[in-house]
Design a protein around this motif. Structure first.
Motif, PDB file in Angstrom:
ATOM      1  N   GLU A  32      -9.437  99.719  51.080  1.00  0.00           N
ATOM      2  CA  GLU A  32     -10.634  99.066  50.541  1.00  0.00           C
ATOM      3  C   GLU A  32     -11.904  99.553  51.225  1.00  0.00           C
ATOM      4  O   GLU A  32     -12.994  99.405  50.694  1.00  0.00           O
ATOM      5  CB  GLU A  32     -10.536  97.554  50.733  1.00  0.00           C
ATOM      6  CG  GLU A  32      -9.426  96.898  49.960  1.00  0.00           C
ATOM      7  CD  GLU A  32      -9.466  97.216  48.485  1.00  0.00           C
ATOM      8  OE1 GLU A  32     -10.548  97.169  47.885  1.00  0.00           O
ATOM      9  OE2 GLU A  32      -8.403  97.555  47.927  1.00  0.00           O
ATOM     10  N   THR A  70      -5.053  96.284  38.115  1.00  0.00           N
ATOM     11  CA  THR A  70      -4.537  94.950  38.411  1.00  0.00           C
ATOM     12  C   THR A  70      -3.149  94.780  37.808  1.00  0.00           C
ATOM     13  O   THR A  70      -2.226  94.260  38.461  1.00  0.00           O
ATOM     14  CB  THR A  70      -5.497  93.880  37.860  1.00  0.00           C
ATOM     15  OG1 THR A  70      -6.735  93.979  38.579  1.00  0.00           O
ATOM     16  CG2 THR A  70      -4.945  92.481  38.014  1.00  0.00           C
ATOM     17  N   HIS A  72      -7.422  94.603  47.565  1.00  0.00           N
ATOM     18  CA  HIS A  72      -7.773  94.269  46.180  1.00  0.00           C
ATOM     19  C   HIS A  72      -6.843  93.192  45.635  1.00  0.00           C
ATOM     20  O   HIS A  72      -7.288  92.231  44.998  1.00  0.00           O
ATOM     21  CB  HIS A  72      -7.670  95.543  45.323  1.00  0.00           C
ATOM     22  CG  HIS A  72      -8.488  95.504  44.067  1.00  0.00           C
ATOM     23  ND1 HIS A  72      -7.969  95.163  42.842  1.00  0.00           N
ATOM     24  CD2 HIS A  72      -9.793  95.772  43.852  1.00  0.00           C
ATOM     25  CE1 HIS A  72      -8.916  95.232  41.919  1.00  0.00           C
ATOM     26  NE2 HIS A  72     -10.039  95.599  42.498  1.00  0.00           N
ATOM     27  N   MET A  80     -17.829  86.377  43.466  1.00  0.00           N
ATOM     28  CA  MET A  80     -16.842  87.335  42.955  1.00  0.00           C
ATOM     29  C   MET A  80     -16.551  87.138  41.465  1.00  0.00           C
ATOM     30  O   MET A  80     -15.862  87.962  40.862  1.00  0.00           O
ATOM     31  CB  MET A  80     -15.533  87.197  43.735  1.00  0.00           C
ATOM     32  CG  MET A  80     -15.623  87.547  45.188  1.00  0.00           C
ATOM     33  SD  MET A  80     -15.739  89.345  45.429  1.00  0.00           S
ATOM     34  CE  MET A  80     -14.037  89.814  45.043  1.00  0.00           C
ATOM     35  N   SER A  99     -11.652  97.757  33.373  1.00  0.00           N
ATOM     36  CA  SER A  99     -12.874  98.058  34.134  1.00  0.00           C
ATOM     37  C   SER A  99     -13.880  98.777  33.223  1.00  0.00           C
ATOM     38  O   SER A  99     -15.056  98.454  33.215  1.00  0.00           O
ATOM     39  CB  SER A  99     -12.545  98.878  35.380  1.00  0.00           C
ATOM     40  OG  SER A  99     -11.844 100.053  35.040  1.00  0.00           O
ATOM     41  N   THR A 102      -8.059  89.734  47.085  1.00  0.00           N
ATOM     42  CA  THR A 102      -9.372  89.132  46.827  1.00  0.00           C
ATOM     43  C   THR A 102      -9.956  89.436  45.462  1.00  0.00           C
ATOM     44  O   THR A 102     -10.883  88.755  45.034  1.00  0.00           O
ATOM     45  CB  THR A 102     -10.397  89.634  47.862  1.00  0.00           C
ATOM     46  OG1 THR A 102     -10.541  91.051  47.712  1.00  0.00           O
ATOM     47  CG2 THR A 102      -9.972  89.304  49.277  1.00  0.00           C
ATOM     48  N   ASP A 103      -9.465  90.466  44.775  1.00  0.00           N
ATOM     49  CA  ASP A 103     -10.165  90.946  43.589  1.00  0.00           C
ATOM     50  C   ASP A 103      -9.360  90.888  42.299  1.00  0.00           C
ATOM     51  O   ASP A 103      -9.767  91.473  41.289  1.00  0.00           O
ATOM     52  CB  ASP A 103     -10.599  92.405  43.801  1.00  0.00           C
ATOM     53  CG  ASP A 103     -11.800  92.509  44.703  1.00  0.00           C
ATOM     54  OD1 ASP A 103     -11.670  92.171  45.890  1.00  0.00           O
ATOM     55  OD2 ASP A 103     -12.875  92.922  44.226  1.00  0.00           O
ATOM     56  N   GLU A 104      -8.224  90.229  42.307  1.00  0.00           N
ATOM     57  CA  GLU A 104      -7.395  90.258  41.099  1.00  0.00           C
ATOM     58  C   GLU A 104      -7.103  88.854  40.571  1.00  0.00           C
ATOM     59  O   GLU A 104      -6.172  88.657  39.807  1.00  0.00           O
ATOM     60  CB  GLU A 104      -6.120  91.068  41.371  1.00  0.00           C
ATOM     61  CG  GLU A 104      -6.459  92.503  41.784  1.00  0.00           C
ATOM     62  CD  GLU A 104      -5.261  93.425  41.939  1.00  0.00           C
ATOM     63  OE1 GLU A 104      -4.120  92.951  41.925  1.00  0.00           O
ATOM     64  OE2 GLU A 104      -5.494  94.651  42.073  1.00  0.00           O
ATOM     65  N   CYS A 105      -7.909  87.906  40.988  1.00  0.00           N
ATOM     66  CA  CYS A 105      -7.814  86.533  40.472  1.00  0.00           C
ATOM     67  C   CYS A 105      -6.386  85.988  40.513  1.00  0.00           C
ATOM     68  O   CYS A 105      -5.946  85.277  39.621  1.00  0.00           O
ATOM     69  CB  CYS A 105      -8.369  86.454  39.051  1.00  0.00           C
ATOM     70  SG  CYS A 105      -8.771  84.752  38.569  1.00  0.00           S
ATOM     71  N   HIS A 144     -13.145  87.910  39.263  1.00  0.00           N
ATOM     72  CA  HIS A 144     -12.245  88.738  40.066  1.00  0.00           C
ATOM     73  C   HIS A 144     -11.515  87.945  41.139  1.00  0.00           C
ATOM     74  O   HIS A 144     -10.536  88.409  41.710  1.00  0.00           O
ATOM     75  CB  HIS A 144     -13.030  89.895  40.691  1.00  0.00           C
ATOM     76  CG  HIS A 144     -13.664  90.751  39.658  1.00  0.00           C
ATOM     77  ND1 HIS A 144     -12.960  91.686  38.945  1.00  0.00           N
ATOM     78  CD2 HIS A 144     -14.913  90.784  39.164  1.00  0.00           C
ATOM     79  CE1 HIS A 144     -13.754  92.274  38.070  1.00  0.00           C
ATOM     80  NE2 HIS A 144     -14.952  91.742  38.175  1.00  0.00           N
ATOM     81  N   HIS A 145     -12.005  86.750  41.409  1.00  0.00           N
ATOM     82  CA  HIS A 145     -11.430  85.943  42.482  1.00  0.00           C
ATOM     83  C   HIS A 145     -10.992  84.605  41.904  1.00  0.00           C
ATOM     84  O   HIS A 145     -11.552  84.126  40.932  1.00  0.00           O
ATOM     85  CB  HIS A 145     -12.511  85.713  43.557  1.00  0.00           C
ATOM     86  CG  HIS A 145     -11.961  85.245  44.874  1.00  0.00           C
ATOM     87  ND1 HIS A 145     -11.262  86.072  45.720  1.00  0.00           N
ATOM     88  CD2 HIS A 145     -12.018  84.039  45.499  1.00  0.00           C
ATOM     89  CE1 HIS A 145     -10.916  85.389  46.811  1.00  0.00           C
ATOM     90  NE2 HIS A 145     -11.362  84.160  46.689  1.00  0.00           N
TER      91      HIS A 145
END
Lengths: 353, 353, 353, 353
Positions: free
Chosen positions: D150, D66, D90, B133, C242, D93-96, B136-137
């Motif tokens: 998602e 984000t 999101h 990832m 993005s 898992t996808d926004e650190c 993003h992770h």
């Protein structure tokens, strides 16, 4: 055989605990009781706190003053807000950023004064500046006062009321760092209620460790509805003891029979004795008024040397503006004896021969 | 006159402290000593810790297990990183977000297993996902294992070594939540060194409060260079006692003469006695293996009722997958007596008449 | 038909963007490209940055100066550390605590000076105090300088080198808030490399929004190994676009053909023209040296009135110590014309009739 | 000459911006306007938002999804609180870790479901568990739903209302991650008001970047009293553009004449065309219902190979439970053409020859 004379005057935290407090720990040890504060002693403490302050309060014991201060401030200021304090306040210089940690990054803003006490005018000016900055500046939220202050002075009731009143009018809530609250109350000769919420204090850090406990302080919120948030934050910070009986026991013993005030009065008396004695020496003057159990004196360098030579422990302090001589800080405690003080005075006197 | 039988089996934190620990507090009280850990007892503790673990370590006492865990994790994971753990781990469900607080928002990611123990394969899969990832992770940083686990099981040395080895190969550091470390070591019959750094553990939360102390745990870092950061973080969190002698005294007494292992062995023995006795009853089966001082048993509802009627305290637990019956958790402690256990067994037996 | 004369001199952020930058956005729009910075324009930017600074760098574009500053500081100071700055620095007063937020509660400590610039002696004193406090005080980690400063002054290369050298000797890393970096470089007439890493700067906030971009700044780390942490922190802060091509396109256009310096030189020239003109009026004196594109002048109240009456926008500033008259701040920008300045001067002159 | 066929179906963020949005930026460039959102276009946006949602709202534009999500959650959950979401959300898992960062360490708790949507029963169970844990567990505060989810599914209005109603009864506030809100509204065919606050949504992340903007999203709070806190938090996070006109201009153009819905309807239509076409191939089945602009299909490995060979970009996804075949995700966008889709279908068909 008597105890040797005390040589360590660096702080009131170099002492042990009052015998009454140790005895209370032993007494609390028997049997199984519910953990995390649902024990009988913790309930006793809650009742005692309400009696002491003459109103319902939320009281949350913790082990250190830093924890008490930071927890208290975390419910008074959001991360994007400002907390005003004296630049020399313990929260500003001596807690390694604990308030910033607990609040999630709120900003402590220092307002200087010569005697360690803040004034209404300072608050008004600081808040005015912040308000004019809008979203670009942290939003004013709280002020914290140290009672007794870092320099051993004590807010009188009238100035304290005026400061709290100004704070409230400006939309600020008031925290009192009472690491030496007992010494201040002993000085003021008023009730704990008069010294806090009746004067406008919203949340108090009620200190005990410096005045007879092993490791016990308490956050006291005069708005009991803060209890829920404080409880979650205390747990999250790792300050909720599983065997809470041992924290509550210390505080109950500390209040029992007025031990806390008795201890504080004695420490203050010893400070007065030390101040009177040392200022009688040539070339020694008070750097700050002695109103609790700390003495700040400008002294000749020879006196510093004489005390060091005799093995005495104390801090040298940055002198206030306009003072050229070195400044020494001495701190007395609940178990400092008159003989301890006189011993120091005798050693100091040798510096003047 | 003997003590009344214990009715409270909810946890090992409903007990008081070992007499040896209380005596150590009293002995530590005399005289003035330097504050904040520069006292002789704290130095003794440092030496003892190095001897116990057969290597230089950084040891930082704190008052609670939550504080020890959160402090330990805060030096192992940055705010933008991931910490892997069992979904039922204390750090995940029972600390009100303390790890998130202390790490500044690192992410705990749960890896489920039926017995409370993690496997190398789980780590590899989770880290593989995260690496894929990119930014993003949260970045994989650490894994934390509970020894003994939340479900009373204990990692064997070989599985622990395999897990730590996998973790290190994946770039993760290993934390061990040893709230019941003594119980685990007593079970394993190995040295503290074998149970920790020789197996690959980087930082240990060394528990004592559940096993004889009033309020004492310690972060033990096997890389002593972590001491500076841990020291600043402990102060910032309000966990540096001014009268540190009283925290160190508990831990020194806890280690003295092997009190910690003696206490833990006894608690484990009592758990074994309770498990053997209760599973002899009809319809009672172990929900998890009993390897330390916690017993999880699937029981008939009538048995729950009989114990409650007799005044017994214990938790009912969500049953594991595939178990229909209610699950009861009983916890024994260093001061649980055989009579206490037999009393409970007798009351439970009444549920089967 | 010409544009109306500019009346708004409050800041250089009331302007639009350079036509070249807008054109670059339109040109970047065609086709699909990889998101999150893996696009060709972002690669061009990375190469350009390396050329501009004559060395490998990590460059991370973001949309605002606050984001750039806070991100930069977050990799230079841990939560338990101190960052030194001028008390009037943007990071201190104008970012609503962004540095505290991004660093997880590190402490900004203000070191006052009359001209907005810090000195080596100030750093040494502050670090000395902190070191003496041990774990009780936040640990010294970084210093941040504003170039140009909040008061429109510019560090000369020699003083900058001396400050950075002192910082490094004290164990501090150096951040430069370059919201007006182009104006400073235009003033200094040196290379970007000389103005930054060759002088000892570790991380630069490279500003563009005030000087021709729509919304584009960049964190430039002269140690490229900081890229990974910066990348994770940028994503976590929501500053990774993005469609990153649109952020990179602005910065590439800003650098193309020296647009950034051309714009800055023009703004500086206009500031000089304004300063020369206005100080020729009776009773007007510079409050600070005019070294970039900001003019601070002590003016008669009648002049303030005349400009306000004519519709001019500008800020009144707290006067420096020893200045009694009101202080007005005027800011010129890349698209301020000589006619705009002369218009303001004419209106100001009317205040003296 | 026509554009080359699109090969990149990895995401809807590989596209540029709608021409209308670019034109709006150019139009916004002229003249000086007040910075930080006090410009006329930002005022227009506020009015448009109120019209769009048929009620007063607080709308705060930011550049990324984000940022919008994390800002929104930061006003819904305190640091010691819990936010419930789907494990694949999101935000999870996808926004650190952006939500953890912005909230100061609140805990995201994943509630799994096969279709990406949450149910009232899941919320009730999770909240029940948390409440039973008291201070030991983070306090339930909020739930966040992704609309579209998602996995490309869309909450129907009735299930959404039921979920929000359950949430409110449980004391939770509701956030909607509307990164693809336009696609969901286009699917639902309802008003934006019906899709949000009338169904019980408290705060919306209103996405635009994936559907025609360069970099523009907005936090929309249906309780306008949240505006002050959101404004401070946005500034503190570095998401308040100085030249805010350029952010507002994008959103105004996005809403103008219904561009946002027109774009989304087209993307959804293209997704439908792609789904219909690809599921007509042998061995291809939908892994999730196609209700917006994302297609998840279980496909034969040969098909994956054929598309890769033809240069197509798309993600392979972990297959849901019970699906053995690889799962491919294709995303269509506002500017995907029928020819683009047909090109992909032709290439996919080759995998079946």
């Amino acid at each position: 055989m008597s105890a040797p004379l005390r040589l360590d005057f660096t702080s009131d935290n170099v002492t042990g605990a009052s015998p009454e407090v140790l005895a209370a720990l032993a007494a609390a040890n028997a049997g199984t009781v519910a953990s995390y504060g649902a024990d009988p002693l913790s309930e006793v403490l809650m009742r005692r706190a309400a009696e002491l302050f003459e109103r319902p309060v939320a009281i949350l014991p913790v082990a250190t003053g830093t924890a008490a201060n930071a927890l208290a401030l975390s419910v008074l200021a959001r991360p994007f807000e400002a907390i005003y304090c004296h630049p020399a306040a313990h929260v500003m210089t001596d807690e390694c950023g604990a308030p910033e940690f607990y609040t999630g990054g709120a900003k402590l803003i220092g307002l200087p004064s010569v005697d360690g006490r803040l004034t209404p005018g300072q608050l008004a000016e600081a808040v005015g500046f912040a308000r004019g900055m809008g979203v670009h500046h942290v939003r004013p939220a709280a002020v914290t006062v140290s009672q007794a202050s870092e320099w051993g002075t004590v807010y009188g009731l009238a100035p304290l009321r005026a400061l709290c009143s100004a704070a409230h009018e400006l939309g600020l809530r008031v925290h009192m760092d009472g690491a030496r609250f007992a010494n201040a109350v002993a000085r003021l000769g008023c009730s704990p209620a008069d010294a806090t919420w009746r004067a406008g204090v919203d949340v108090l850090s009620f200190g005990a460790s410096k005045n007879g406990a092993l490791a016990a302080e308490a956050v006291v919120a005069f708005d009991p509805s803060l209890a829920a948030e404080l409880g979650l934050r205390r747990k999250r910070a790792g300050h909720l003891w599983s065997k809470m009986r041992f924290l509550s026991a210390q505080l109950v013993a500390y209040l029992d029979g007025g031990l806390w005030l008795r201890n504080a009065r004695h420490a203050n008396d010893m400070a007065r004795r030390l101040a009177d004695g040392i200022t009688a020496l040539p070339g020694v003057t008070l750097a700050h008024a002695v109103e609790a159990n700390e003495i700040f004196v400008a002294v000749p360098p020879t006196l510093i040397g004489a005390l060091r030579a005799a093995g005495y422990g104390f801090y040298e302090w940055p002198p206030p503006a306009g003072v050229a001589a070195p400044v020494a800080r001495f701190v007395t405690a609940f178990d400092t004896t008159a003989a301890d003080v006189d011993g120091l005075l005798a050693a100091a006197g040798l510096g003047h021969r």
